[in-house]
Design a protein around this motif. Structure first.
Motif, mmCIF file in Angstrom:
data_model
loop_
_atom_site.group_PDB
_atom_site.id
_atom_site.type_symbol
_atom_site.label_atom_id
_atom_site.label_comp_id
_atom_site.label_asym_id
_atom_site.label_seq_id
_atom_site.Cartn_x
_atom_site.Cartn_y
_atom_site.Cartn_z
ATOM 1 N N ALA A 53 -17.838 -28.537 -29.453
ATOM 2 C CA ALA A 53 -18.056 -28.146 -30.844
ATOM 3 C C ALA A 53 -19.341 -28.785 -31.371
ATOM 4 O O ALA A 53 -19.597 -29.965 -31.107
ATOM 5 C CB ALA A 53 -16.865 -28.588 -31.697
ATOM 6 N N LEU A 73 -13.704 -29.259 -28.878
ATOM 7 C CA LEU A 73 -14.038 -28.154 -27.979
ATOM 8 C C LEU A 73 -14.149 -26.848 -28.750
ATOM 9 O O LEU A 73 -13.438 -26.639 -29.727
ATOM 10 C CB LEU A 73 -12.964 -28.009 -26.892
ATOM 11 N N ARG A 74 -15.055 -25.993 -28.306
ATOM 12 C CA ARG A 74 -15.191 -24.680 -28.931
ATOM 13 C C ARG A 74 -13.936 -23.842 -28.658
ATOM 14 O O ARG A 74 -13.403 -23.857 -27.536
ATOM 15 C CB ARG A 74 -16.418 -23.957 -28.367
ATOM 16 N N PRO A 75 -13.470 -23.091 -29.659
ATOM 17 C CA PRO A 75 -12.269 -22.260 -29.461
ATOM 18 C C PRO A 75 -12.377 -21.288 -28.289
ATOM 19 O O PRO A 75 -11.406 -21.075 -27.566
ATOM 20 C CB PRO A 75 -12.136 -21.518 -30.790
ATOM 21 N N CYS A 95 -11.730 -23.137 -25.141
ATOM 22 C CA CYS A 95 -10.297 -23.422 -25.016
ATOM 23 C C CYS A 95 -9.567 -22.225 -24.429
ATOM 24 O O CYS A 95 -8.702 -22.371 -23.554
ATOM 25 C CB CYS A 95 -9.703 -23.786 -26.377
ATOM 26 N N GLY A 125 -8.981 -26.550 -30.720
ATOM 27 C CA GLY A 125 -10.259 -27.209 -30.466
ATOM 28 C C GLY A 125 -10.391 -28.596 -31.030
ATOM 29 O O GLY A 125 -11.316 -29.331 -30.670
#
Length: 373
Positions: free
Chosen positions: A146, A182-184, A187, A318
């Motif tokens: 992210a 973390l970026r969706p 994920c 995320g």
């Protein structure tokens, strides 16, 4: 200063006030190994405690019975267990007693074979499992992490985070932090890869006696490509800032996933982790309830401290929760859907030499870890 230079200047851990101190030769050898690992930025377990092979064995339910147990046990030997748990055993039927003792013996034996079994599974996985999406195994900050998280770590490295750290600190005494990690879309890709692995014929090693449906990420090849780099490049700079004792010399990690859905594991009882610092990232998928309940204090590292009132944290795709492994916490039941989380248990051998094993609190039984033959 670099992490290596900081460790080179650090004094050896002081003697523990509650158990015999490790020998000076052990301290010196561990300190040298810590410097080597931090310089190489390749995770390595350095010390271990024999309590792993006998304590904190979790039993949820007795197989083929309706008896719910939901507690941890110590099982140093059958006779010692029977003496310590005489009252419980008297309340069980003969079949339930045999089932409980059998389950405990089986788990203890599994732990003793932990490393050798992992080597065999890894070899078999390499032969039978071809990743669906190889890119999820390689750390790519721009496509995986992210943007807010990258900014937080950059500020931490430059010593500019300052009071901004309070903006993602959980209120109360839990000493926990919540932030985008973390970026969706990553994920989603990661969960798809995990599902693909679960559907394969490759052997599966489960994380521990509490999590029956998770995946050991090292065994499917995610350590060297991105989890090691993620620990040393991103988690370590932040943990050194927010946890100046426990988080300064993280040299290894155990990373795995946990999964909750109706009809399988739906919750996780109160526990603490075999880690100095724990990272918990929500990978999705679609669920209701299942909050993380966390409190400060601990029951694993001596001297014991009272627990603070629990804080309830809602999982968000995320987002990560960073907390001390010694903090008591639990996953409340989900009521709908499926939730998958990535867990990283990060270990600090220098802290263990000074404060004790993360599980039993003792220092005198700590020993250098040896690779299974």
């Amino acid at each position: 200063k670099s992490y290596v230079s900081v460790m080179e200047e650090a004094k050896e851990p002081s003697s523990s006030s509650f158990s015999p101190s490790p020998s000076s030769s052990l301290k010196a050898e561990v300190s040298a190994k810590v410097r080597s690992v931090l310089k190489a930025q390749k995770s390595q377990r350095i010390v271990e405690c024999p309590c792993f092979f006998s304590d904190n064995v979790y039993i949820y339910k007795l197989t083929n019975t309706n008896r719910i147990i939901k507690r941890h046990f110590s099982f140093p030997s059958l006779s010692e267990f029977r003496a310590a748990e005489a009252k419980l055993l008297e309340s069980l039927t003969e079949n339930e007693r045999e089932t409980l003792e059998g389950a405990l013996q089986k788990e203890v034996e599994r732990r003793k074979r932990r490393d050798s079994d992992a080597v065999v599974r890894r070899e078999q996985i390499l032969k039978t499992y071809k990743p669906r999406d190889e890119e999820v195994f390689k750390l790519s900050p721009d496509t995986m992490l992210a943007p807010e998280f990258i900014k937080i770590i950059a500020a931490a490295k430059e010593g500019k985070l300052g009071e901004a750290v309070e903006t993602f600190k959980v209120p109360g005494g839990a000493k926990a932090y919540v932030f985008p990690c973390l970026r969706p879309d990553y994920c989603e890709r990661l969960v798809q890869e995990l599902d693909f692995f679960n559907a394969s014929k490759a052997p599966k090693g489960r994380p521990n006696s509490m999590n029956r449906y998770g995946i050991l990420l090292d065994e499917i090849g995610m350590t060297e490509g991105w989890l090691d780099q993620f620990l040393f490049t991103y988690i370590l700079p932040l943990s050194r800032l927010v946890y100046p004792g426990e988080g300064t010399a993280l040299t290894s990690h155990k990373s795995f996933t946990v999964e909750y859905q109706l009809g399988e594991d739906t919750e996780l009882t109160s526990h603490y982790d075999d880690a100095e610092v724990t990272l918990n990232v929500c990978l999705g998928v679609d669920f209701e309830k299942g909050d993380l309940e966390i409190s400060g204090g601990n029951k694993g590292i001596m001297p014991k401290r009272p627990l603070n009132p629990p804080v309830h944290l809602k999982h968000k795709l995320g987002n990560a929760v960073l907390h001390l492994g010694a903090s008591m916490h639990r996953a409340k039941p989900i009521t709908k859907g499926r939730r998958v989380n990535l867990i990283m248990w990060a270990r600090n051998p220098l802290h263990r030499l000074e404060k004790g094993c993360a599980l039993c609190g003792q220092t005198h039984r700590l020993r250098l870890w040896a690779t299974a033959k």
